[in-house]
Design a protein around this motif. Sequence first.
Motif, PDB file in Angstrom:
ATOM      1  N   TYR A 100      13.896  17.983  28.545  1.00 50.81           N
ATOM      2  CA  TYR A 100      12.526  18.390  28.237  1.00 50.81           C
ATOM      3  C   TYR A 100      12.487  19.278  26.999  1.00 50.81           C
ATOM      4  O   TYR A 100      11.536  19.219  26.214  1.00 50.81           O
ATOM      5  N   ALA A 101      13.539  20.094  26.817  1.00 48.29           N
ATOM      6  CA  ALA A 101      13.635  20.891  25.591  1.00 48.29           C
ATOM      7  C   ALA A 101      13.739  19.988  24.369  1.00 48.29           C
ATOM      8  O   ALA A 101      13.103  20.227  23.338  1.00 48.29           O
ATOM      9  N   ILE A 102      14.514  18.926  24.504  1.00 55.54           N
ATOM     10  CA  ILE A 102      14.723  18.014  23.377  1.00 55.54           C
ATOM     11  C   ILE A 102      13.440  17.270  23.021  1.00 55.54           C
ATOM     12  O   ILE A 102      13.119  17.091  21.840  1.00 55.54           O
ATOM     13  N   GLN A 103      12.678  16.842  24.051  1.00 56.72           N
ATOM     14  CA  GLN A 103      11.444  16.126  23.734  1.00 56.72           C
ATOM     15  C   GLN A 103      10.467  17.035  22.999  1.00 56.72           C
ATOM     16  O   GLN A 103       9.731  16.596  22.127  1.00 56.72           O
ATOM     17  N   TYR A 104      10.467  18.332  23.332  1.00 49.55           N
ATOM     18  CA  TYR A 104       9.581  19.242  22.603  1.00 49.55           C
ATOM     19  C   TYR A 104      10.123  19.506  21.194  1.00 49.55           C
ATOM     20  O   TYR A 104       9.356  19.597  20.238  1.00 49.55           O
ATOM     21  N   MET A 105      11.446  19.634  21.080  1.00 47.12           N
ATOM     22  CA  MET A 105      12.061  19.807  19.766  1.00 47.12           C
ATOM     23  C   MET A 105      11.725  18.619  18.865  1.00 47.12           C
ATOM     24  O   MET A 105      11.392  18.790  17.684  1.00 47.12           O
ATOM     25  N   ASP A 106      11.783  17.410  19.433  1.00 41.21           N
ATOM     26  CA  ASP A 106      11.448  16.220  18.652  1.00 41.21           C
ATOM     27  C   ASP A 106       9.977  16.209  18.258  1.00 41.21           C
ATOM     28  O   ASP A 106       9.613  15.817  17.149  1.00 41.21           O
ATOM     29  N   LYS A 107       9.144  16.642  19.202  1.00 44.31           N
ATOM     30  CA  LYS A 107       7.705  16.649  18.960  1.00 44.31           C
ATOM     31  C   LYS A 107       7.335  17.624  17.844  1.00 44.31           C
ATOM     32  O   LYS A 107       6.458  17.341  17.010  1.00 44.31           O
ATOM     33  N   THR A 108       7.987  18.790  17.840  1.00 48.07           N
ATOM     34  CA  THR A 108       7.652  19.823  16.847  1.00 48.07           C
ATOM     35  C   THR A 108       8.450  19.695  15.554  1.00 48.07           C
ATOM     36  O   THR A 108       8.271  20.503  14.633  1.00 48.07           O
ATOM     37  N   SER A 109       9.327  18.719  15.477  1.00 50.51           N
ATOM     38  CA  SER A 109      10.072  18.501  14.232  1.00 50.51           C
ATOM     39  C   SER A 109       9.121  18.251  13.067  1.00 50.51           C
ATOM     40  O   SER A 109       9.426  18.564  11.910  1.00 50.51           O
ATOM     41  N   ASN A 110       7.953  17.715  13.374  1.00 48.80           N
ATOM     42  CA  ASN A 110       6.929  17.466  12.364  1.00 48.80           C
ATOM     43  C   ASN A 110       6.513  18.763  11.677  1.00 48.80           C
ATOM     44  O   ASN A 110       6.425  18.839  10.446  1.00 48.80           O
ATOM     45  N   GLY A 111       6.250  19.811  12.499  1.00 54.02           N
ATOM     46  CA  GLY A 111       5.820  21.087  11.943  1.00 54.02           C
ATOM     47  C   GLY A 111       6.898  21.756  11.118  1.00 54.02           C
ATOM     48  O   GLY A 111       6.616  22.340  10.061  1.00 54.02           O
ATOM     49  N   ASN A 112       8.152  21.703  11.586  1.00 63.87           N
ATOM     50  CA  ASN A 112       9.252  22.296  10.821  1.00 63.87           C
ATOM     51  C   ASN A 112       9.466  21.572   9.500  1.00 63.87           C
ATOM     52  O   ASN A 112       9.681  22.199   8.459  1.00 63.87           O
ATOM     53  N   ALA A 113       9.399  20.237   9.566  1.00 61.34           N
ATOM     54  CA  ALA A 113       9.585  19.448   8.344  1.00 61.34           C
ATOM     55  C   ALA A 113       8.468  19.700   7.341  1.00 61.34           C
ATOM     56  O   ALA A 113       8.682  19.609   6.124  1.00 61.34           O
ATOM     57  N   ALA A 114       7.277  20.047   7.860  1.00 62.24           N
ATOM     58  CA  ALA A 114       6.115  20.229   6.977  1.00 62.24           C
ATOM     59  C   ALA A 114       6.331  21.344   5.967  1.00 62.24           C
ATOM     60  O   ALA A 114       5.907  21.233   4.802  1.00 62.24           O
ATOM     61  N   ILE A 115       6.987  22.439   6.397  1.00 68.65           N
ATOM     62  CA  ILE A 115       7.184  23.556   5.468  1.00 68.65           C
ATOM     63  C   ILE A 115       8.510  23.431   4.720  1.00 68.65           C
ATOM     64  O   ILE A 115       8.882  24.321   3.952  1.00 68.65           O
ATOM     65  N   MET A 116       9.220  22.315   4.945  1.00 73.63           N
ATOM     66  CA  MET A 116      10.503  22.077   4.263  1.00 73.63           C
ATOM     67  C   MET A 116      10.383  20.990   3.196  1.00 73.63           C
ATOM     68  O   MET A 116      11.382  20.551   2.647  1.00 73.63           O
ATOM     69  N   GLY A 117       9.150  20.534   2.932  1.00 75.23           N
ATOM     70  CA  GLY A 117       8.953  19.561   1.863  1.00 75.23           C
ATOM     71  C   GLY A 117       8.394  18.229   2.293  1.00 75.23           C
ATOM     72  O   GLY A 117       8.129  17.356   1.454  1.00 75.23           O
ATOM     73  N   LEU A 118       8.170  18.007   3.598  1.00 76.69           N
ATOM     74  CA  LEU A 118       7.642  16.738   4.085  1.00 76.69           C
ATOM     75  C   LEU A 118       6.303  16.394   3.440  1.00 76.69           C
ATOM     76  O   LEU A 118       6.102  15.279   2.938  1.00 76.69           O
TER      77      LEU A 118
END
Length: 550
Positions: A100-118
């Motif tokens: 369940y931690a991983i599914q949330y990590m995958d879900k929020t990867s979008n937000g982390n990538a957004a401030i990294m240049g996505l």
Amino acid sequence: MKDQVKVDCAPSPVESCDSNGSLSLEKNHGGAPLHNDESEDEPIQTILSARGKPVKVWADFDDAMDLADKASYLELTPEEDKKLCRKIDLHMFPLMSLLYAIQYMDKTSNGNAAIMGLITDLKMVGDQYSWASSAFYFGYLGGLFVLPPLLQKSKYFMKTLAAIIILWGMVLIVHAAPNVNFASFVFLRCLLGFLESAITPAFTVITAQYWRKEEHFLRICIWFGFNGFGAIWGCSIAYGLFIRADVYSIPAWKIVFIVNGCITVFVDFLMLFILPDAPQKAWFLSKREKLLLILRIKGNQQGFGNHRIKKHQIWEAFRDLRTWIYFFYAISASIPNGGITNFQTILLHGDFEYTTKQTLVISIAISFVSWLGVPLFGYASSYYLKKKSKYLGSCLIWSIISLVIVLLGVCLLAFLESSKQGRLAGLVFILLSPVALISVLANISANTLGYTKKWTVMSIMLIGYCAGNIAGPHTFIESQAPHYQGAKVTLVVCFAVGIALLTGLYILNVSENKKRDRYAMENTMEENAIQNIEFADLTDFENPLFRYTL
């Protein structure tokens, strides 16, 4: 006084006692105990529901019925009960929580990538990032009509779920493909949401299979609370990649998706070999322990599951007022969730004026509130439940308390313009909001009987969850950046509505239990004729012995 019911015995099974004095149901013509191999085309018995309505009992029982007769000869001592519960916790919970931690990590990867240049690399403009965020939940919505029915029909539950998770890990890795543009990225987010839609319904059903209904809230708080660990893990990976971004041959935000996808696939293979398809197939339980598990969950008035989709249970789900309270609560909770999940890092970066490094570090720090704080509410409820506290033992009461704290937090975030620290504290309080959604999941797990009805109610609730998460990112209007005041006011309204809805659910359950108790007092009938009725796959409307948890 125990609830007892009247039986219409024409036509009906007859009762017989074995050498140990245990009653079992038998066919009039054959004398064999009733099991799942009986005809499913005609009722074997008619009983009266808790409201006095006739209910036909059919032969397509719950899977647990096969073990119920054997289990009736055993006695579950408090010592064995604790040992069995601890054994199930140790074998099931670590992987459930990690996944369940991983599914949330995958879900929020979008937000982390957004401030990294996505956003820059994919040339997103205007509200395109909001639509890319919503795409996940469009896919999630579509998956609810496919994957939950597939899981219910499957007799290889965990293997089917594992296949779905492997596909989702592979889709996540493809996010980093060289030719990904905005259109293909949106498609991949949609596909990822489609596959992840199986997880929450599956975990809720698993919780109902292994633990007593009064234990559901704490267990769901633990595995759902690992969303916080997923956020910590995901932000830590993103931070480590960001500070070394200059040494990679591809953008660091793409490596985020590759790493998260590989972790997903690896953990899924562990799950495939460790978690059983069903309790009766659990490799870590002895034959005696499987029978004791039947006794352990008997008070739930539900068993392991039924693989036949029953139309009357679907119809009942739509007629149940609780279904629509769950649905509208899911919308009110998910509008903030959809916004905060995708815009938390952007708020910290823009509204609070933190650098990218500071944003990732702060995101790691405040995620501990969710990881540790959410289970604390579950432990508090469990503690007072053991103390037999009338109110503080209720998961709904604790969920309302958590929402009051969250409402205070969003008011600070929205209206305390003079203090950045105060607004940050408000943002931290929002991370306790999952407690209330968990109480809804616990209510569906414990209070929705009938396997088809449970899957249906869960799917309807998650449709509301999708609708809210689709709308949430669009409350963050580009013209209001970087403060997004309109979105903050929306948070206040949504959480206030949530408090009203859960208060209504508490009152509804208390009222229904009182009605059932009064009817049982006035209609004392012979109970022996309905032995093992808890494994007949009856709904909560039909089962006269059932009472709603609070």
